[in-house]
Design an enzyme around this catalytic site. Structure first.
Site, short mmCIF file in Angstrom:
data_model
loop_
_atom_site.label_atom_id
_atom_site.label_comp_id
_atom_site.label_asym_id
_atom_site.label_seq_id
_atom_site.Cartn_x
_atom_site.Cartn_y
_atom_site.Cartn_z
NE ARG A 1 -3.14 -2.99 0.21
CZ ARG A 1 -3.70 -3.63 -0.81
NH1 ARG A 1 -3.65 -3.15 -2.04
NH2 ARG A 1 -4.28 -4.78 -0.62
CG ASP B 1 -8.91 -2.15 5.70
OD1 ASP B 1 -8.12 -1.49 6.38
OD2 ASP B 1 -8.55 -2.89 4.77
NE ARG C 1 -13.20 -6.67 7.01
CZ ARG C 1 -12.47 -6.19 6.02
NH1 ARG C 1 -12.85 -6.39 4.76
NH2 ARG C 1 -11.37 -5.52 6.26
CD GLU D 1 -6.33 -8.48 5.54
OE1 GLU D 1 -5.18 -8.04 5.55
OE2 GLU D 1 -7.30 -7.83 5.14
CD GLU E 1 -5.41 -0.53 1.48
OE1 GLU E 1 -4.95 -0.36 2.63
OE2 GLU E 1 -5.82 -1.63 1.08
CE LYS F 1 -2.99 -8.76 8.49
NZ LYS F 1 -2.86 -8.11 7.16
O1 GCW Z 1 -6.20 -2.46 4.52
C1 GCW Z 1 -5.79 -3.76 4.46
C2 GCW Z 1 -4.78 -3.76 3.37
C3 GCW Z 1 -3.72 -4.80 3.55
C4 GCW Z 1 -3.16 -4.67 4.97
C5 GCW Z 1 -4.30 -4.90 5.96
C6 GCW Z 1 -3.86 -4.74 7.41
C7 GCW Z 1 -0.94 -5.01 5.77
O2 GCW Z 1 -5.41 -3.91 2.13
O3 GCW Z 1 -2.73 -4.59 2.58
O4 GCW Z 1 -2.10 -5.55 5.20
O5 GCW Z 1 -5.31 -3.97 5.74
O6 GCW Z 1 -4.06 -3.66 7.95
O7 GCW Z 1 -3.31 -5.66 7.98
#
Ligand code: GCW
Length: 696
Positions: free
Chosen positions: A162, A359, A330, A285, A387, A281
């Site tokens: 990003r 997000d 979510r 994801e 982003e 994290k």
């Molecule tokens: O916003 C999303 C992004 C991912 C990012 C994720 C996060 C680092 O698309 O690229 O990963 O959040 O915050 O972990």
């Protein structure tokens, strides 16, 4: 011959003179564009330490002769004691006074600790660079938040996730031997804002950053950053004991795993004695985490916290957690997982929560966790990199977005408040450990952030991290004065452009509470029709729920009841579309296309009006920027003008593609006077951008 050489030199010198000014205004100097000066004021220091020397060097570089004499001294110095400063300054605060020292007019920069002197030096420069008087100076300030951190989503191969400003600043390959001078200027810029921590690597972490070779590289960076008051942190991959250590498991309750992390922490602290700690994290994801072993986030965080605690380190554990196999909305999942863990985290853990529950969208209601974990220090995570707001090219000043979340009322207390700012600065519950993080928007682009106006978002983050009570507009004024000129004929129109710019993006990408409508993967441009991705919650259609009957996500009791995660008084307001702010309407409600808005227009008409207003704002910004041409240096003016043209194209694309799709769903005609989309829906659907930047 001799003559020829001197002639050549002469030509070269005049060429240089011709080229130099343009080069000097390429954005590299950020907001630290001190006036050229041939001499400096006398700078006196109480004592020489690496941090105090840094402060003095900055004054020598930037002050010129704007004041006669400066004394940098802590409250231990009798000359400072004589000033009888009333306010407690803490170990990072400062006071700046014009006074007499030994019969000479002197500006005293005073602090309890040396980092306060560093921040005071930058504050004095900011004061003067924004047009403040050089006499009768009387300033004081102390940060309200303890950990003010920039998170780099930088990979070890130099790619920035990003990132829209080129490759990573960190040249891991040539570290630790080579210290790129960029690192020093990066440290200066952060110190000027009071940033005191940097997470070097991406939260989508490789375990390799914890190997001896990479610890040595991180230690070299720590050494560069230390005299600027900045600590380094690392993102830790939770499965590292398995990936690197060869253990059969990464289970946080397994003694061998715990011992591995403790030894790893010892090893890091031997190389970096003031190492800040870990950012994690986990179970999000695709990242590994304690859930892989049937353990909770608290089990995972506390295990790492125990490893760094003997060294004074912290763990920043992210709450950005959601799963494709969990059918729950979510927007509810992080709360469901973390709220029951309130009070179960070790003392040196902060739970890092994004401003909103999805997000970093152009607008999101504040994350419900901010009103629901009083026994846990919550760290606010903001995205400085845009982003979802036009990435490198749009002109979107995020000050108003940051301010909106900081000022949001959680309604958790008696009567009104606390605000999110009061939760994260610790005042709501008396937490000592407090923090705020911003995801970086810097890279090797000559102007650091990919555009001049992107620099303002880094600046705004830093200033709000220091004082979350500052206004976005005041920060924009400060930034514009330092970045361009303190002349109000420049500052006023620049600030006007900035203050409306984020709302423009909201309007042309997702008005009235729509969110997550972007195309897949790279997240650039519109894709509201997308409904076929394997992960359901990655589909824009999951969020817009548009059908012939209406549009929006029903988060009332009749729907997902995400509203129930807010304090009762707020939940009551949000339960009714009539008492929900219109800017968040479709985030919380699924409404008929002919729902009557406060304006008297139908929802459909109102939506179209917002898309049109977004496009019109960009047209206005272009006009205002054109008018500024005589006042702005050519290089920065031109790049901004070019990028505004890109933004106008993109705003029209977003508007047209979105309207084409909504019309295919609702079968409604456009309101009278609204221009039809330039292409049919199939054309918009066929657009593809496989090489858009920043996409991992
Ligand atoms: O916003 C999303 C992004 C991912 C990012 C994720 C996060 C680092 O698309 O690229 O990963 O959040 O915050 O972990």
């Amino acid at each position: 011959m001799k003559r020829a050489i001197s002639l050549c030199l002469g030509v070269a010198a005049s060429l240089l003179a011709a080229v130099a000014p343009a080069r000097a205004e390429d954005g590299y100097r950020l907001w630290l564009r001190y006036p050229a000066a041939s001499a400096s004021s006398t700078i006196e220091v109480e004592k020489s330490t690496p941090i105090i020397d840094t402060a003095a060097a900055e004054l020598r570089r930037g002050l010129g002769r704007r004041v006669a004499r400066v004394l940098l001294a802590t409250t231990a110095d009798p000359r400072v004691a004589a000033l009888r400063l009333a306010q407690p300054l803490g170990d990072e605060g400062y006071a700046i006074r014009s006074t007499q020292v030994a019969g000479q007019p002197t500006v005293v920069v005073a602090a309890e600790g040396e980092r306060g002197l560093l921040y005071g030096a930058f504050a004095l420069l900011r004061h003067l660079d924004t047009g403040g008087a050089a006499t009768a100076i009387d300033l004081h300030s102390a940060p309200r938040i303890k950990l003010r951190v920039i998170d780099h989503w930088d990979n070890l191969d130099g790619f920035v996730e990003r990132g829209y400003a080129g490759r990573s600043l960190w040249d891991w390959w040539t570290l630790p031997e080579h210290i790129d001078p960029l690192y020093l200027d990066y440290a200066r810029a952060n110190a000027s804002l009071g940033i005191n921590g940097i997470v070097l690597n991406n939260v989508n972490a490789k375990a390799d950053s914890l190997t001896a070779a990479y610890i040595a590289k991180a230690a070299a960076l720590a050494e560069v950053l230390r005299p600027y008051g900045i600590k380094v942190y690392l993102s830790a991959r939770f499965s590292a004991p398995h990936d690197l250590g060869g253990l059969a498991t990464g289970d946080p309750l397994d003694p061998a795993v715990r011992a591995w992390w403790a030894a790893k922490a010892d090893e890091i602290y031997r190389a970096i004695p003031d190492f800040g700690g870990f950012l994690v994290k986990a179970n999000s994801e695709g990242q590994p985490g304690p859930g892989d072993y049937g353990r909770t986030h608290a089990d995972g965080a506390n295990m790492l916290a125990a490893a760094v605690a003997p060294h004074g380190g912290v763990v920043m554990w992210r709450a950005f957690v959601y799963s494709e196999v969990n059918p729950e909305d979510r927007a509810k999942q992080a709360y469901s997982e973390f709220q029951p863990l309130d009070g179960k985290f070790a003392d040196n853990v902060l739970v890092q929560v994004k401003n909103g529950a999805i997000d970093f969208q152009p607008r999101e209601p504040f994350h419900p966790l901010f009103g629901a974990m009083p026994r846990t220090p919550l760290m606010l995570e903001l995205q400085i990199t845009k982003e979802y707001l036009g990435q490198g090219t749009s002109l979107a000043y995020l000050g108003p977005l940051f301010e909106e979340v900081l000022n949001a009322n959680t309604y958790r207390g008696e009567g009104s408040g606390p605000t999110v700012a009061q939760v994260i600065d610790g005042s709501a519950e008396g937490h000592e450990l407090t923090g705020i993080a911003g995801v970086a928007n810097v890279g090797r682009s000559r102007d650091w952030s990919g555009s001049t106006f992107n620099q303002a978002n880094w600046y705004a983050f830093g200033r709000l991290a220091w004082d979350p009570g500052l206004s976005a507009e005041a920060i924009a004024r400060e930034w514009a004065a330092q970045t361009f000129s303190p002349d109000p004929r420049v500052v006023d129109p620049v600030v006007r452009i900035m203050m409306g710019s984020r709302e423009a993006v909201v309007d042309y990408t997702g008005p009235l509470g729509l969110a997550h409508q972007m195309a897949t993967g790279h997240h650039y441009g519109p894709g509201p029709w997308i409904a076929d991705l394997a992960r359901p919650e990655w589909n824009p259609a999951y969020y817009n729920r548009a059908d012939a009957g209406g549009i929006g996500f029903d988060r009332t009791k009749a729907g997902s009841d995400a509203i129930g995660q807010y304090a009762p008084e707020l939940a009551r307001l949000l339960a009714d579309p009539r008492t929900t702010p219109e800017s968040e309407l479709l985030w919380f409600h699924h409404l008929a296309w002919d729902f009557r808005m406060a304006s008297g227009r139908t929802l459909w008409e109102e939506l179209v009006a917002h898309y049109d207003a977004g496009v019109a704002s960009v047209v206005d910004m272009r006009r205002a920027w054109d008018a500024l041409r005589p006042q702005i240096d050519a290089e920065r003016w031109q790049k901004t003008a070019d990028f505004l043209a890109i933004e106008e194209r993109d705003a029209r694309w977003w508007r047209d593609a979105s309207l084409a799709y909504w019309m295919s769903v609702n079968g409604l005609p456009l309101p009278a006077g609204a221009a039809p989309p330039a292409h049919d829906l199939a054309w918009y659907k066929a657009q593809s951008y496989p090489y858009a930047p920043g996409n991992p």
